[in-house]
Structures are given as structure tokens and as C-alpha cells.
Design a protein around this motif. Structure first.
Motif, PDB file in Angstrom:
ATOM      1  N   MET A  14      11.105  13.441 -11.980  1.00 11.13           N
ATOM      2  CA  MET A  14      10.579  13.273 -10.620  1.00 11.13           C
ATOM      3  C   MET A  14      11.161  12.017  -9.945  1.00 11.13           C
ATOM      4  O   MET A  14      11.629  11.103 -10.606  1.00 11.13           O
ATOM      5  N   GLY A  15      11.073  12.030  -8.619  1.00 12.16           N
ATOM      6  CA  GLY A  15      11.376  10.820  -7.852  1.00 12.16           C
ATOM      7  C   GLY A  15      12.841  10.590  -7.551  1.00 12.16           C
ATOM      8  O   GLY A  15      13.178   9.629  -6.854  1.00 12.16           O
ATOM      9  N   VAL A  59      18.388  16.445 -11.706  1.00 13.91           N
ATOM     10  CA  VAL A  59      18.191  15.674 -12.941  1.00 13.91           C
ATOM     11  C   VAL A  59      18.252  16.609 -14.151  1.00 13.91           C
ATOM     12  O   VAL A  59      18.922  16.321 -15.149  1.00 13.91           O
ATOM     13  N   ILE A  60      17.562  17.736 -14.042  1.00 15.28           N
ATOM     14  CA  ILE A  60      17.564  18.690 -15.165  1.00 15.28           C
ATOM     15  C   ILE A  60      18.995  19.135 -15.476  1.00 15.28           C
ATOM     16  O   ILE A  60      19.412  19.171 -16.634  1.00 15.28           O
ATOM     17  N   SER A 103      14.704   7.103 -15.921  1.00 10.62           N
ATOM     18  CA  SER A 103      14.149   7.549 -14.655  1.00 10.62           C
ATOM     19  C   SER A 103      15.086   7.229 -13.503  1.00 10.62           C
ATOM     20  O   SER A 103      15.764   6.199 -13.505  1.00 10.62           O
ATOM     21  N   ALA A 104      15.126   8.118 -12.520  1.00  9.47           N
ATOM     22  CA  ALA A 104      15.856   7.837 -11.282  1.00  9.47           C
ATOM     23  C   ALA A 104      14.864   7.637 -10.141  1.00  9.47           C
ATOM     24  O   ALA A 104      15.227   7.666  -8.975  1.00  9.47           O
ATOM     25  N   GLY A 105      13.604   7.394 -10.511  1.00  5.24           N
ATOM     26  CA  GLY A 105      12.558   7.191  -9.502  1.00  5.24           C
ATOM     27  C   GLY A 105      12.453   5.739  -9.074  1.00  5.24           C
ATOM     28  O   GLY A 105      13.381   4.945  -9.270  1.00  5.24           O
ATOM     29  N   ALA A 136      26.025  11.485 -12.583  1.00  3.18           N
ATOM     30  CA  ALA A 136      25.507  10.143 -12.856  1.00  3.18           C
ATOM     31  C   ALA A 136      24.424  10.184 -13.937  1.00  3.18           C
ATOM     32  O   ALA A 136      24.350   9.308 -14.803  1.00  3.18           O
ATOM     33  N   ILE A 137      23.597  11.212 -13.880  1.00  2.99           N
ATOM     34  CA  ILE A 137      22.541  11.358 -14.890  1.00  2.99           C
ATOM     35  C   ILE A 137      23.173  11.579 -16.274  1.00  2.99           C
ATOM     36  O   ILE A 137      22.779  10.954 -17.268  1.00  2.99           O
TER      37      ILE A 137
END
Lengths: 327, 327
Positions: B8-9, B17-18, B98-100, B303-304
Motif C-alpha cells: 500500500m501507499g 508493487v506486486i 515499503s514505498a509508502g 525500482a521495487i
């Protein structure tokens, strides 16, 4: 009015400074006391057939260098141009201009010229060229570190007065540098300064500004501790220098790029010039009994001439009286 | 090893992200606990015909937003992905990505994951791309302000360990950010930190560095108070953004410039990419019981994926053990 000019310590040498003064003569009403190699100055003035009545001279060739310890040198180098010039300023003259060591000028200001009674700390106001074409005044830009919040509150007032008198901006927008734009952001000191600025009726406080907006022209006056202000200037310089150097490398990487670069050369040069703060006149050391002007060390005669014009504007405006009224 | 990933976020949404996690699967040995919309995650994994044995799920769609008050939200948003993820991390798993919201991650780290016993304050280490092609680790980059000098001394050690384990640099060069390069420069705190770093046998301290050298690659590790570190990042971003915008304006000013720009387009794009710190993997929140990784909010799947690879390197190196030994 009389401006005392330090002929020593400039990167390009005394003759360049003297020629800058001479170049300014036509358009300024100022008279000058030149502190440095008198014979050299006299020769240039004679050669250029200028009016000797507008000049006085204090002869010396000693000066405080960039690597000298500023405070100690003030005591040891009794004949340094800065020392002689500032001592003279205590007797007569309205301001002092130097392209020599910044540290020495600061120390000289504090120990020889001395502070206005109400002023807790003098501050170096630097003019920053911005994207919008306007200039932003940064107080403080590196002269004073470990500031108390009350000092920064005074910087805001002094910076505002300069924005009015020097840049002719009415009701200048004052911002506080912070790492976030919302109220309540930042470290303890910055939060304290925020409160003081918010409640200061003598400035037009507009809130926090992030360093991202340093060059955009959003602010007329940016308030900072000298450490933060200097960080901001030097980070900006560093980023610009790395980017220009990368562009230089990139454009030589292929023939196509090389042609592109050739066609763009002038545009890129224009950008570099626009942000060259050496060309926007002198910084001003504020809060002293008389204002001291700091031209960039690498100033050429053009820059000196321009610095003299700006100094004259400021001196004519009786800035210290306004500062004292508003503090 | 198991990495818990916050779905999330992120600016580009959970699916991005997934997909980043899925893209990483081939080259990583990590297994994952995905915290976010379980059904969406399952569908993508199924569609891509990946091995479900490598995934666990914690289902939620609540999250702490950038404008939320981080600390208060930790208590109020009981089902926020960050809260559920970090609580899970206390039971099992080796790290959290996290990317939030950065603020929420910091608060979560402090209040849920908690500090290593010897650590006075956790620090956010950010990887800065440099001109030399190397990366510089900045500790702290904005997480901790009002640092005591002992905290910065610890940042130096933690940053050094990361430089060794994450960037594979032997005996990394540690510098202290200051407004002058000579010893004895700066404000009171910076001088105190200098003394501590000089006498710290567990780091390779090389002295002060001016912000001018932030991007040159001179330092492997740069130590700063979070206020100064953040100032430096944001000033640099600001300068770059203004310059690129000026170049854009300049090149449309004439036909010749336009042609030049066309030919240079690729080179300029390459420069922009080189300094895009969003692309150099995640920042790491150091000094906690388990490391938390902060991918940039605007991370795309690429990036993820890259952030996961870097996280795996760090997790494999048992960084916390080394940090505890050297503090």
C-alpha cells in the motif's frame, strides 16, 4: 557621500579594483578613499584623466589573506588594508567595500566597526539570482552559526529592510528555510524562529520555504542560520557544477551530441551567467554602525562597478536608521 | 529469509508493487509476506504462474497516507498495512520494505520495530548517485533532527557498515558535512561531532566535506544531522530542477537551439537518469531490531525489484550483528 574601497585581496589584483572604481565614476556621486598601493592607483587615475578631487588615498600593500586566521590577523597585521580602511571608516566615510577575505571582513566588522546598539549579531546578506529574474536576499549566508532564534528574528527584519531599500521591493515576502513547508516542521530552533517571525509585526512573514525553492524566486528574503544558509548555497553550487560538467562530458560523447552542443552553446552560457551570483553586486554585512559591502573575490572591474552602484543606493537610503526603528 | 512487503501507499498503486515483487522472484532466494489487497496479489501471482509457496498474505486495504500524522496514525489505523506488517515483523521475517509514507515508516520503526539496545537513535541512510558512478551513503537524510553529537557518531558507524555490506566498499571513507573543509570549522555541534569521529577507531574518518562535493563521489559515507542532510538533498534537487527547466526554456528560444536540443535530448535524459536517486534502490532505516527498507514513493516495478535485490544483499550480510559489534 564617501565609500572606502579596499584595493587589496581581490583575486584579479588591485588594478582591476581600481579600474572598477574608475569605471563607476561617471554615474556615481560617491567620492572614494582608496586603501592599497597608492602609486598604482594614482597612475591609473592620472592615465584615465579623472578628477583627483574625488579620491583620497591610504597607502599600504599588506592584507589579510584567505588562509589567515581572521581574528588573529586583525591584531597582527596592523597595516592590512582592511584594518586601515575600517579604522578610517570609524572616523569618516559612509561604507566600506572589499573583495578580499570574507572571514576577515566579518571579523573586522565585529571588532572594528562594531554592532548597532540594538543588534544582537551582524549578518551577511547575500543576493541570490533566481529563475524568475528577481533576486532573493539570504540572511544569513554563512557569517553567523549557532544563532539564537532572536538573532534570526533580527536577520529577518534587516533582510526585509535591504529588500526594500536595495531591491525596491514593497512589503517583501519573508520565508524561513526549513526541511518541510508546513508549520511545526523542523528542528527545535527552527520551530522557535517560526514562532518569532509569525508574531513579528515589522515583517511580511509568509511561512516556511524548502531549499527546493531556493532559486525559484518565491521568496524576497530567506531567513536561515548561517550553517543552513551556507549549506544551501554550497549544495546549489555543487549541483550546478556537477550538472554542467556532466553536460560537457555528455555532449562530447558522439558527433551528433557535439553538433547539438555547438548549437546550444550560447543558451547554456546564458544560463550560467544568469545564476552567477558574482555578478549581482556585493553582499552586505548588516547590523553594524556602518554597512560593509562584500564583493566576490573573483570580481572583475565590471562587478566592482556594479557593486559600487548598489552600495550607493543602499547608502542613500539611510538603511541603518530604518533598521534601528524596526528592531 | 523472508521479506515483508507493504503493497500500500506507493504512488503507482499496489499492482505495480506486486509486479515488482513478482519480477524479482527469479533472481532472489527471498520469500515474501505481502501486506495489502490479498485478492489482487493472488490474481497477479496466478496469472504469472508463479510459485504460491513463496508467498504469504496479510489482507488489508487501509494505509497511512503522506498527509496523515505518522505517530497518531500508528495508533488509530490499526489495520494499516504498515502497522500489520511491522507487527508481523516482530514475530517473523527478516526485513520490511515499503514505498509508502516515509514519516510513517520512521514512526513505525521507532515505536513498533524498536531500536537495537546500544543505538541512541535510528537513522535513515539514503543512497546518493554520484558523478563518479559510485554511490554515497548519507546518514542522516532527514529522519532525525536535533541530533546529539553521540548520535551522529553512531550514524557514522552504521553508515560505514552499510557501505561495506550494501555497496561492497572496503574501509569506506567517512566525511562529516560542514560549511568549511578545515578542522575547526562549523557550528558547535559539528565541531563536537568532528572530535568524536576523529577518535572513533571503528570508522575511516577523512575529515570535513563541503556540500559542494555532495555529488562528486568523494565520500562513501556522509554524516550529517537530519536537518543538514535534508537541506543538502533538497537544495541539490532544487538546483537541478531549476537548471533543467532553464535549459528547456533556453532551447526553445530559437530554431538553432531547438535543433541543438533535439540532438542532445538523449544525452540530457541520460544525465537526469544517472542522478535519479529513485532508481538506486531503497533507503534503509538503520539501528532497529530489524532493518526497514524505504523505496521511493514513485517507484515503478523496476525500482521495487532492484530494491528487493539490495535488501537481500543487506539481509544476507547480517548487518545488525556487525553494527552491534562496532558501536
Amino acid at each position: 557621500m564617501k565609500l572606502i574601497v579596499d584595493l587589496m585581496g581581490a583575486d584579479l589584483g588591485s588594478e582591476e579594483v581600481i579600474n572598477g572604481v574608475c569605471d563607476s565614476l561617471e554615474k556615481t556621486k560617491l567620492n572614494f578613499i582608496l586603501v592599497g598601493p597608492e602609486e598604482v592607483a594614482r597612475q591609473i587615475i592620472k592615465l584615465r584623466q579623472l578628477d583627483f578631487n574625488r579620491f583620497e588615498f591610504i597607502n599600504t600593500t599588506e592584507f589579510i589573506e584567505n588562509h589567515d586566521d581572521p581574528v588573529r590577523s586583525l591584531r597582527r597585521k596592523k597595516n592590512a588594508s582592511l584594518v586601515l580602511g575600517l579604522e578610517k571608516l570609524n572616523e569618516e566615510g559612509d561604507g566600506f567595500l572589499s573583495a578580499g577575505s570574507t572571514g576577515a571582513l566579518l571579523a573586522g566588522g565585529i571588532f572594528i566597526t562594531k554592532r548597532l546598539e540594538k543588534v544582537k549579531r551582524a549578518t551577511l546578506a547575500t543576493l541570490i539570482p533566481t529563475q524568475s529574474g528577481s533576486q532573493t536576499i539570504l540572511v544569513d549566508s554563512g557569517a553567523v552559526v549557532d544563532t539564537k532564534s532572536e538573532m534570526q528574528d533580527q536577520f529577518a527584519v534587516m533582510g526585509s529592510v535591504v529588500a526594500e531599500k536595495y531591491l525596491q521591493i514593497k512589503n517583501p515576502k519573508v520565508y524561513l528555510v526549513n526541511i518541510g513547508s508546513e508549520e511545526g516542521k523542523g528542528d527545535i530552533r527552527t520551530k522557535e524562529v517560526y514562532e518569532l517571525l509569525k508574531n513579528n509585526p515589522n515583517i511580511n512573514f509568509c511561512g516556511n520555504i524548502e531549499p527546493r525553492d531556493f532559486l525559484t524566486g518565491k521568496a524576497d528574503v530567506i531567513v536561515a542560520d548561517g550553517f543552513a544558509g551556507n549549506m544551501m548555497i554550497k549544495s546549489t553550487e555543487g549541483a550546478a557544477s556537477v550538472l554542467f560538467s556532466e553536460i560537457k562530458t555528455a555532449v562530447t560523447s558522439s558527433i551528433i551530441s557535439k553538433i547539438g552542443a555547438l548549437l546550444l552553446k550560447k543558451s547554456l552560457k546564458n544560463i550560467k551567467d544568469k545564476y552567477d551570483y558574482k555578478k549581482v553586486g556585493a553582499g552586505v554585512l548588516l547590523g553594524l554602525n556602518k554597512p560593509l559591502f562584500k564583493a566576490h573575490g573573483s570580481s572583475d572591474r565590471e562587478a566592482i562597478k556594479y557593486a559600487i552602484y548598489k552600495a550607493e543606493e543602499l547608502l542613500s537610503s539611510n538603511i541603518n536608521k530604518t533598521i534601528e526603528e524596526r528592531l
